[in-house]
Design a protein around this motif. Structure first.
Motif, PDB file in Angstrom:
ATOM      1  N   ASP A 171       0.833  -1.210   0.000  1.00  0.00           N
ATOM      2  CA  ASP A 171       0.000   0.000   0.000  1.00  0.00           C
ATOM      3  C   ASP A 171       0.866   1.257   0.000  1.00  0.00           C
ATOM      4  OD1 ASP A 171      -2.320  -1.457  -0.001  1.00  0.00           O
ATOM      5  OD2 ASP A 171      -2.796  -1.145   2.107  1.00  0.00           O
ATOM      6  N   LEU A 172       1.978   1.215   0.704  1.00  0.00           N
ATOM      7  CA  LEU A 172       2.884   2.365   0.711  1.00  0.00           C
ATOM      8  C   LEU A 172       3.530   2.564  -0.662  1.00  0.00           C
ATOM      9  CD1 LEU A 172       4.598   2.027   4.219  1.00  0.00           C
ATOM     10  CD2 LEU A 172       2.828   3.648   3.524  1.00  0.00           C
ATOM     11  N   GLU A 173       3.772   1.492  -1.364  1.00  0.00           N
ATOM     12  CA  GLU A 173       4.327   1.611  -2.717  1.00  0.00           C
ATOM     13  C   GLU A 173       3.380   2.356  -3.661  1.00  0.00           C
ATOM     14  OE1 GLU A 173       7.194  -2.168  -3.623  1.00  0.00           O
ATOM     15  OE2 GLU A 173       5.041  -2.588  -3.511  1.00  0.00           O
ATOM     16  N   GLN A 174       2.090   2.316  -3.365  1.00  0.00           N
ATOM     17  CA  GLN A 174       1.082   2.906  -4.246  1.00  0.00           C
ATOM     18  C   GLN A 174       0.727   4.347  -3.881  1.00  0.00           C
ATOM     19  OE1 GLN A 174       0.121   1.138  -6.938  1.00  0.00           O
ATOM     20  NE2 GLN A 174       1.568  -0.401  -6.162  1.00  0.00           N
ATOM     21  N   GLN A 175       1.378   4.933  -2.884  1.00  0.00           N
ATOM     22  CA  GLN A 175       1.014   6.276  -2.435  1.00  0.00           C
ATOM     23  C   GLN A 175       1.241   7.323  -3.519  1.00  0.00           C
ATOM     24  OE1 GLN A 175      -0.424   7.167   0.771  1.00  0.00           O
ATOM     25  NE2 GLN A 175      -0.780   4.969   0.456  1.00  0.00           N
ATOM     26  N   ASP A 176       0.297   8.285  -3.624  1.00  0.00           N
ATOM     27  CA  ASP A 176       0.480   9.361  -4.604  1.00  0.00           C
ATOM     28  C   ASP A 176       1.459  10.420  -4.110  1.00  0.00           C
ATOM     29  OD1 ASP A 176      -1.050  10.748  -2.727  1.00  0.00           O
ATOM     30  OD2 ASP A 176      -2.861  10.788  -3.953  1.00  0.00           O
ATOM     31  N   TYR A 177       1.737  10.439  -2.818  1.00  0.00           N
ATOM     32  CA  TYR A 177       2.804  11.288  -2.274  1.00  0.00           C
ATOM     33  C   TYR A 177       4.017  10.381  -2.081  1.00  0.00           C
ATOM     34  CZ  TYR A 177       5.292  14.706   0.585  1.00  0.00           C
ATOM     35  OH  TYR A 177       6.225  15.593   1.060  1.00  0.00           O
ATOM     36  N   LEU A 231       3.019   7.619  12.070  1.00  0.00           N
ATOM     37  CA  LEU A 231       3.008   6.384  12.837  1.00  0.00           C
ATOM     38  C   LEU A 231       1.954   5.436  12.273  1.00  0.00           C
ATOM     39  CD1 LEU A 231       3.279   8.106  16.319  1.00  0.00           C
ATOM     40  CD2 LEU A 231       5.112   6.878  15.131  1.00  0.00           C
ATOM     41  N   PHE A 232       2.371   4.183  12.068  1.00  0.00           N
ATOM     42  CA  PHE A 232       1.539   3.221  11.346  1.00  0.00           C
ATOM     43  C   PHE A 232       1.624   1.865  12.039  1.00  0.00           C
ATOM     44  CE2 PHE A 232       0.673   1.633   6.708  1.00  0.00           C
ATOM     45  CZ  PHE A 232      -0.677   1.633   6.964  1.00  0.00           C
ATOM     46  N   ASP A 233       0.615   1.021  11.804  1.00  0.00           N
ATOM     47  CA  ASP A 233       0.596  -0.338  12.354  1.00  0.00           C
ATOM     48  C   ASP A 233       0.857  -1.354  11.253  1.00  0.00           C
ATOM     49  OD1 ASP A 233       0.199   0.235  14.997  1.00  0.00           O
ATOM     50  OD2 ASP A 233      -1.970  -0.059  14.962  1.00  0.00           O
ATOM     51  N   ASP A 234       1.253  -2.547  11.672  1.00  0.00           N
ATOM     52  CA  ASP A 234       1.609  -3.592  10.715  1.00  0.00           C
ATOM     53  C   ASP A 234       0.425  -4.465  10.303  1.00  0.00           C
ATOM     54  OD1 ASP A 234       1.206  -4.944  13.066  1.00  0.00           O
ATOM     55  OD2 ASP A 234       3.169  -5.919  13.131  1.00  0.00           O
ATOM     56  N   ASP A 235      -0.781  -4.110  10.728  1.00  0.00           N
ATOM     57  CA  ASP A 235      -1.969  -4.882  10.340  1.00  0.00           C
ATOM     58  C   ASP A 235      -3.046  -3.941   9.784  1.00  0.00           C
ATOM     59  OD1 ASP A 235      -2.551  -3.657  12.752  1.00  0.00           O
ATOM     60  OD2 ASP A 235      -3.649  -5.367  13.578  1.00  0.00           O
ATOM     61  N   SER A 236      -2.612  -3.034   8.902  1.00  0.00           N
ATOM     62  CA  SER A 236      -3.507  -2.005   8.385  1.00  0.00           C
ATOM     63  C   SER A 236      -3.452  -1.946   6.858  1.00  0.00           C
ATOM     64  CB  SER A 236      -3.123  -0.635   8.951  1.00  0.00           C
ATOM     65  OG  SER A 236      -3.141  -0.635  10.364  1.00  0.00           O
ATOM     66  N   ARG A 237      -4.514  -1.402   6.267  1.00  0.00           N
ATOM     67  CA  ARG A 237      -4.559  -1.145   4.835  1.00  0.00           C
ATOM     68  C   ARG A 237      -4.999   0.300   4.625  1.00  0.00           C
ATOM     69  NH1 ARG A 237      -4.736  -5.518   1.527  1.00  0.00           N
ATOM     70  NH2 ARG A 237      -3.844  -3.971   0.104  1.00  0.00           N
ATOM     71  N   VAL A 238      -4.382   0.968   3.638  1.00  0.00           N
ATOM     72  CA  VAL A 238      -4.715   2.370   3.376  1.00  0.00           C
ATOM     73  C   VAL A 238      -4.830   2.613   1.878  1.00  0.00           C
ATOM     74  CG1 VAL A 238      -3.689   3.297   5.480  1.00  0.00           C
ATOM     75  CG2 VAL A 238      -2.259   3.008   3.442  1.00  0.00           C
ATOM     76  N   ASP A 239      -5.560   3.676   1.511  1.00  0.00           N
ATOM     77  CA  ASP A 239      -5.690   4.083   0.121  1.00  0.00           C
ATOM     78  C   ASP A 239      -4.453   4.854  -0.322  1.00  0.00           C
ATOM     79  OD1 ASP A 239      -8.209   2.928  -0.140  1.00  0.00           O
ATOM     80  OD2 ASP A 239      -9.237   4.756   0.530  1.00  0.00           O
ATOM     81  N   LYS A 240      -4.359   5.090  -1.626  1.00  0.00           N
ATOM     82  CA  LYS A 240      -3.154   5.710  -2.181  1.00  0.00           C
ATOM     83  C   LYS A 240      -2.987   7.182  -1.785  1.00  0.00           C
ATOM     84  CE  LYS A 240      -5.228   6.946  -6.650  1.00  0.00           C
ATOM     85  NZ  LYS A 240      -5.122   6.770  -8.131  1.00  0.00           N
ATOM     86  N   SER A 244      -0.960  11.962   1.557  1.00  0.00           N
ATOM     87  CA  SER A 244      -1.273  13.305   1.076  1.00  0.00           C
ATOM     88  C   SER A 244      -2.457  13.910   1.820  1.00  0.00           C
ATOM     89  CB  SER A 244      -1.534  13.293  -0.435  1.00  0.00           C
ATOM     90  OG  SER A 244      -2.572  12.405  -0.776  1.00  0.00           O
ATOM     91  N   GLU A 245      -3.428  13.089   2.203  1.00  0.00           N
ATOM     92  CA  GLU A 245      -4.562  13.619   2.970  1.00  0.00           C
ATOM     93  C   GLU A 245      -4.105  14.106   4.345  1.00  0.00           C
ATOM     94  OE1 GLU A 245      -7.533  14.530   2.691  1.00  0.00           O
ATOM     95  OE2 GLU A 245      -8.092  13.801   0.715  1.00  0.00           O
ATOM     96  N   HIS A 246      -3.247  13.350   4.984  1.00  0.00           N
ATOM     97  CA  HIS A 246      -2.716  13.788   6.280  1.00  0.00           C
ATOM     98  C   HIS A 246      -2.021  15.146   6.144  1.00  0.00           C
ATOM     99  CE1 HIS A 246      -3.471  10.904   9.428  1.00  0.00           C
ATOM    100  NE2 HIS A 246      -3.039   9.873   8.719  1.00  0.00           N
ATOM    101  N   LEU A 247      -1.171  15.274   5.144  1.00  0.00           N
ATOM    102  CA  LEU A 247      -0.438  16.527   4.949  1.00  0.00           C
ATOM    103  C   LEU A 247      -1.378  17.675   4.614  1.00  0.00           C
ATOM    104  CD1 LEU A 247       2.609  15.176   2.926  1.00  0.00           C
ATOM    105  CD2 LEU A 247       2.703  16.166   5.219  1.00  0.00           C
ATOM    106  N   LYS A 248      -2.348  17.413   3.773  1.00  0.00           N
ATOM    107  CA  LYS A 248      -3.311  18.444   3.393  1.00  0.00           C
ATOM    108  C   LYS A 248      -4.094  18.926   4.612  1.00  0.00           C
ATOM    109  CE  LYS A 248      -7.287  19.215   0.332  1.00  0.00           C
ATOM    110  NZ  LYS A 248      -8.169  18.608  -0.701  1.00  0.00           N
ATOM    111  N   GLY A 249      -4.508  17.977   5.471  1.00  0.00           N
ATOM    112  CA  GLY A 249      -5.246  18.356   6.672  1.00  0.00           C
ATOM    113  C   GLY A 249      -4.419  19.221   7.606  1.00  0.00           C
ATOM    114  N   LEU A 250      -3.155  18.858   7.796  1.00  0.00           N
ATOM    115  CA  LEU A 250      -2.272  19.672   8.636  1.00  0.00           C
ATOM    116  C   LEU A 250      -2.157  21.088   8.078  1.00  0.00           C
ATOM    117  CD1 LEU A 250       0.892  17.618   9.707  1.00  0.00           C
ATOM    118  CD2 LEU A 250      -1.112  18.191  11.056  1.00  0.00           C
TER     119      LEU A 250
END
Length: 444
Positions: A171-177, A231-240, A244-250
Motif C-alpha cells: 500500500d505504501l508503494e502505491q502512495q500518490d505522495y 506512525l503506522f501499524d503492521d496490520d492495516s490497509r490504506v488508500d493511495k 497526502s490527505e494527512h499533509l493536506k489536513g495539517l
C-alpha cells in the motif's frame, strides 16, 4: 469544567483538563463568527443564561469547531437541574440515571437531585452529530505543504506479522505522495531479513531482539530524517492518498498533528463521531501524522506503558496540554484488521480493561497510572466505577448495550473478585507512580 456532571460521565477525558497556559478548549461563544454560531442550537430552556452559553460552547467543540477564538480559563457553578438537562441532551438515559444514583449515594441533597432528574425527564437527545460544521473550502484547497514535498518518515513496529506487513508495504508503494522513507523496527522471531528486498521503497529495517513496542517507536523516531513522522501499524490497509490527505489536513488547519480514522471492516462507514473534522480527543499510533518538532518539545513515548496500554493516549494528552493542535481527520482512513496474533497480542495485553484470568489486575496497571497521574485519584475512581463493571463481558460483546448491561449486573455477583482485581491494579500503578515517567528526550 463546563458542567459538573462531566466528572462522572467523562472523568478522564482530555478536554476536562486545562492546557499548560491555563486555557480550556471551549470557546467563548460570543467571540465566534456568525457563521459558526448559526450552526449551533441555542437552548433557552436552561434556568441559567450561563448554562445556555456553556451548552453552545460544548456544541461548538463537539460539532467540529477549529479556530482561534478565546477560550475559557475557569467556569462558574450552574444549577443542578441544568446539569441534568445537559446530561440528558448528550448522554443516554442510562448514564443520566447512573449520575442520579451516584449523587444520592454521595449525600447530595436528595430533593434537589430527584427534582432535577424528574424535571428534565422529557428532554430529548441532541442530534448534533447529524449537523457537524462543514469546512467547504477543504475539497478545493491546494496545499502548499504538499507542493514543498517535506520528507515524511513512516514508522512501523512489527512482530510476527509478515503476511500482513506485505500488504502494508505494498500500500505504501502505491502512495500518490512519494517523498517518504519507511522505518521498520522488526521484533519477529525468526527475523526474515530477505523479506524486505523486493519492495520499491526507501526502507530502513532494524531487527530489535527485545519485544517492546514503545522502545521500537522511540528508536524509530530517533532514526527518522523526516520533518514529519507518520506512525503506522503492521496490520492495516490504506488508500493511495493516505499520506497526502494527512499533509493536506495539517496544512489546511495549520495543525501540528493529524489523527486519522480507523475502521475495522472493509467498506464500513466512518463512525458518526469521526466523520467530520474536529479537534481530536485521542491519538492512535496506528494512524497519526505529526511534526517531529512535537517530539523535540515534549519528549518521546513514556516507557512506563511498555507491554501495556494507553501509551499513545498519554502522548496525545501531553501534546494537547502543551498547546499543540491535533485534528481528527475523517479522510485519512485506514482499515485496521486487528489481527488476533502478533503485536501487543503476543505481549500479553491488548485490551485495557478485560483480563485473561480472574487473578490478573483490572484494568491494566498502566491505565490507572495514566489516569491518576493526570487527573488524580478521585477521577480515576470515578472512571473505574464507570468502566470496570461493563468490562466483565468479553471483548466481542463490546458494542452490545444489552451485553454490557448484563456485564454490569454480573459484576455485582462477583464483586469481591472485581475489587481484588482493581486493588491489585491500583497497587501496581502505585509502583509506576513512585518510579515516575520514563520519557526520554529526542536528542538523547
Amino acid at each position: 469544567m463546563l458542567f459538573v456532571f462531566l466528572k462522572y460521565l467523562q472523568p478522564t477525558h482530555y478536554f476536562r483538563l486545562p492546557k499548560h497556559d491555563g486555557h480550556f478548549i471551549f470557546p467563548k461563544v460570543h467571540l465566534l463568527s456568525e457563521a459558526v454560531r448559526f450552526k449551533l442550537a441555542e437552548d433557552l430552556n436552561y434556568t441559567s443564561h450561563l448554562a445556555t452559553s456553556y451548552d453552545l460552547s460544548w456544541q461548538a467543540v463537539q460539532k467540529g469547531y477549529i479556530g482561534s477564538a478565546d477560550t475559557y480559563t475557569q467556569f462558574e457553578n450552574i444549577p443542578v437541574v441544568d446539569n441534568y438537562r445537559f446530561a440528558r441532551k448528550y448522554f443516554s438515559s442510562f448514564w443520566v440515571f447512573y449520575v442520579l444514583v451516584i449523587r444520592l449515594l454521595t449525600f447530595y441533597n436528595p430533593i434537589t437531585e430527584v427534582l432535577g432528574w424528574w424535571k428534565t425527564r422529557k428532554v430529548s437527545r441532541s442530534t448534533y452529530l447529524e449537523t457537524p460544521l462543514v469546512y467547504t473550502a477543504y475539497d478545493a484547497f491546494e496545499s502548499e505543504l504538499i507542493q514543498q514535498k517535506p520528507l515524511v518518515s513512516v514508522i512501523i513496529p512489527t512482530l510476527n506479522r509478515y503476511v500482513y506487513l506485505k500488504d502494508v508495504l505494498q500500500d505504501l508503494e502505491q502512495q500518490d505522495y512519494t517523498h517518504f522513507e519507511v522505518i521498520v523496527i522488526d521484533q519477529s522471531t525468526p527475523f526474515r531479513a530477505g523479506f524486505y528486498t523486493d519492495f520499491q521503497l526507501e526502507i530502513q529495517v532494524v531487527h530489535q531482539e527485545e519485544k517492546a513496542l514503545w522502545l521500537a517507536r522511540n528508536r524509530a523516531v530517533k532514526m527518522a530524517e523526516g520533518e514529519y513522522i507518520l506512525l503506522f501499524d503492521d496490520d492495516s490497509r490504506v488508500d493511495k492518498n493516505w499520506i497526502s490527505e494527512h499533509l493536506k489536513g495539517l496544512d489546511f488547519f495549520k495543525a501540528d498533528l493529524s489523527s486519522g480514522v480507523s475502521i475495522s471492516e472493509l467498506g464500513a462507514p466512518t463512525p458518526a463521531h469521526y466523520a467530520y473534522f474536529k479537534i481530536s480527543d485521542q491519538l492512535d499510533t496506528g494512524n497519526v501524522l505529526l511534526k517531529k518538532d512535537v517530539f523535540e518539545a515534549i519528549g518521546l513515548f513514556d516507557r512506563q506503558f511498555e507491554k501495556q496500554r494507553m501509551g499513545d493516549g498519554e502522548f496525545g494528552l501531553r501534546s494537547y496540554l502543551a498547546g499543540y493542535l491535533n485534528i481528527s481527520h475523517p479522510y485519512a482512513k485506514r482499515l485496521h484488521l486487528k489481527v488476533g496474533s502478533g503485536g501487543l497480542r503476543d505481549m500479553g495485553s491488548w485490551d485495557a480493561f478485560r483480563t485473561n484470568s480472574l487473578f490478573e489486575p483490572r484494568p491494566i496497571p498502566s491505565v490507572l497510572y495514566y489516569f491518576r497521574r493526570y487527573w488524580g485519584n478521585t477521577a480515576a475512581r470515578w472512571s473505574m466505577l464507570r468502566t470496570v463493571p461493563l468490562s466483565i463481558m468479553p471483548y466481542r460483546f463490546k458494542g452490545s448495550k444489552p451485553m454490557m448491561l448484563l456485564g454490569g449486573m454480573v459484576s455485582i455477583f462477583i464483586l469481591p473478585m472485581v475489587v481484588f482485581q482493581v486493588l491489585k491494579s491500583w497497587r501496581l500503578a502505585n509502583k509506576k507512580l513512585r518510579k515516575g515517567a520514563l520519557i526520554a528526550k529526542l536528542e538523547e
